[in-house]
Write a protein that holds these residues in place. Sequence first.
Motif, PDB file in Angstrom:
ATOM      1  N   UNK A  97      71.790  44.652  29.561  1.00 38.92           N
ATOM      2  CA  UNK A  97      72.403  45.950  29.306  1.00 38.92           C
ATOM      3  C   UNK A  97      71.721  46.902  28.674  1.00 38.92           C
ATOM      4  N   UNK A  98      70.496  47.297  29.098  1.00 40.45           N
ATOM      5  CA  UNK A  98      69.461  48.302  28.624  1.00 40.45           C
ATOM      6  C   UNK A  98      68.863  48.713  29.978  1.00 40.45           C
ATOM      7  N   UNK A  99      68.209  49.926  29.913  1.00 40.30           N
ATOM      8  CA  UNK A  99      67.418  50.270  30.914  1.00 40.30           C
ATOM      9  C   UNK A  99      66.075  50.497  30.415  1.00 40.30           C
ATOM     10  N   UNK A 100      65.176  49.641  30.963  1.00 42.10           N
ATOM     11  CA  UNK A 100      63.569  49.606  30.738  1.00 42.10           C
ATOM     12  C   UNK A 100      62.902  50.556  31.566  1.00 42.10           C
ATOM     13  N   UNK A 101      61.891  51.129  31.427  1.00 42.92           N
ATOM     14  CA  UNK A 101      60.782  51.756  32.199  1.00 42.92           C
ATOM     15  C   UNK A 101      59.529  51.299  32.032  1.00 42.92           C
ATOM     16  N   UNK A 102      59.036  50.897  33.414  1.00 41.67           N
ATOM     17  CA  UNK A 102      57.719  50.190  33.393  1.00 41.67           C
ATOM     18  C   UNK A 102      57.076  50.529  34.806  1.00 41.67           C
ATOM     19  N   UNK A 139      51.727  40.702  24.982  1.00 38.96           N
ATOM     20  CA  UNK A 139      52.752  39.436  24.714  1.00 38.96           C
ATOM     21  C   UNK A 139      52.877  38.765  26.098  1.00 38.96           C
ATOM     22  N   UNK A 140      51.886  37.766  26.384  1.00 36.04           N
ATOM     23  CA  UNK A 140      51.812  37.125  27.575  1.00 36.04           C
ATOM     24  C   UNK A 140      52.049  35.735  27.295  1.00 36.04           C
ATOM     25  N   UNK A 141      53.177  35.220  27.957  1.00 37.79           N
ATOM     26  CA  UNK A 141      53.396  33.629  27.744  1.00 37.79           C
ATOM     27  C   UNK A 141      53.601  32.827  29.167  1.00 37.79           C
ATOM     28  N   UNK A 142      53.389  33.690  30.085  1.00 34.35           N
ATOM     29  CA  UNK A 142      53.307  33.021  31.730  1.00 34.35           C
ATOM     30  C   UNK A 142      51.696  32.634  31.765  1.00 34.35           C
ATOM     31  N   UNK A 143      51.915  31.620  32.730  1.00 31.36           N
ATOM     32  CA  UNK A 143      50.527  30.905  33.546  1.00 31.36           C
ATOM     33  C   UNK A 143      50.130  31.770  34.118  1.00 31.36           C
ATOM     34  N   UNK A 144      48.527  32.220  34.077  1.00 36.87           N
ATOM     35  CA  UNK A 144      47.773  33.179  34.859  1.00 36.87           C
ATOM     36  C   UNK A 144      46.956  32.331  35.529  1.00 36.87           C
ATOM     37  N   UNK A 145      46.509  32.638  36.811  1.00 31.80           N
ATOM     38  CA  UNK A 145      47.173  33.578  37.811  1.00 31.80           C
ATOM     39  C   UNK A 145      48.340  33.202  38.093  1.00 31.80           C
ATOM     40  N   UNK A 146      49.380  34.288  38.425  1.00 37.21           N
ATOM     41  CA  UNK A 146      50.694  34.244  38.505  1.00 37.21           C
ATOM     42  C   UNK A 146      51.254  34.855  39.833  1.00 37.21           C
ATOM     43  N   UNK A 158      52.417  50.960  30.133  1.00 35.49           N
ATOM     44  CA  UNK A 158      51.199  51.495  29.932  1.00 35.49           C
ATOM     45  C   UNK A 158      50.557  51.054  28.665  1.00 35.49           C
ATOM     46  N   UNK A 159      51.424  50.979  27.672  1.00 40.05           N
ATOM     47  CA  UNK A 159      50.782  50.790  26.397  1.00 40.05           C
ATOM     48  C   UNK A 159      50.971  49.206  26.187  1.00 40.05           C
ATOM     49  N   UNK A 160      49.904  48.596  26.667  1.00 43.78           N
ATOM     50  CA  UNK A 160      50.025  47.262  26.845  1.00 43.78           C
ATOM     51  C   UNK A 160      50.048  46.306  25.510  1.00 43.78           C
ATOM     52  N   UNK A 161      49.497  46.867  24.641  1.00 47.35           N
ATOM     53  CA  UNK A 161      49.638  46.063  23.243  1.00 47.35           C
ATOM     54  C   UNK A 161      51.007  45.788  22.699  1.00 47.35           C
ATOM     55  N   UNK A 162      51.886  46.828  23.071  1.00 45.03           N
ATOM     56  CA  UNK A 162      53.367  46.814  22.503  1.00 45.03           C
ATOM     57  C   UNK A 162      54.300  46.441  23.547  1.00 45.03           C
ATOM     58  N   UNK A 163      54.173  46.648  24.742  1.00 44.13           N
ATOM     59  CA  UNK A 163      55.279  46.527  25.733  1.00 44.13           C
ATOM     60  C   UNK A 163      55.454  45.157  26.380  1.00 44.13           C
TER      61      UNK A 163
END
Length: 197
Positions: A97-102, A139-146, A158-163
């Motif tokens: 129910x929000x709009x995110x921009x990435x 904030x990465x909790x997926x298995x890489x490579x993905x 773009x602000x990778x440490x907080x996004x």
Amino acid sequence: MEEKNKKSPKPIPTVSELESELKREKYRITYGRTVRSTIYALVIVAAAAVLVAVLLLPVLQIYGGSMSPCLEEGNIVMSVKTSNLKQGDVIAFYYNNKILIKRVIAGPGEWVDIDEDGNVYVNQEKLDESYVKDPSLGDCNIELPYQVPDERYFVMGDHRSVSVDSRNSSVGCVTKDQIVGKIVFRIWPLNELGRLK
């Protein structure tokens, strides 16, 4: 006594008075028509503008700093509906129910990998991301490579440490149905008015 109760007859208006009254009545009718037609035109234009803004060119305000420095909090941007997305495009999408921009990093079927320094690879090729000021695994909790599922897009801020983005399974990859549009134009602040780079 009877003569006192008799009302004096109204004077008969002259031709010039009749012409003057006729002109005044015509003006009143014309003025009323003009006001009504102007109001109808304004209502139609406003309705059309709302339809265009909602359906074709949604206007959005930026909240948070996950797209900094490309987009800052308080910026107002315009998006356009499109199904033709490519790597590097900035998109708006619905999430809880929000709009995110990435930013689009990879499309359907592509492989994404991110090293400990935050360098991003798509199909084993390192991306040149000049728009990123602080590369980070974040904030990465997926298995890489993905591998990006069919009909979905892998997106990152773009602000990778907080996004919080596709690197986290709570957001995941974005489906086509979630996409509001591609961000193409900054409207506010006025000193930064123009196409998004």
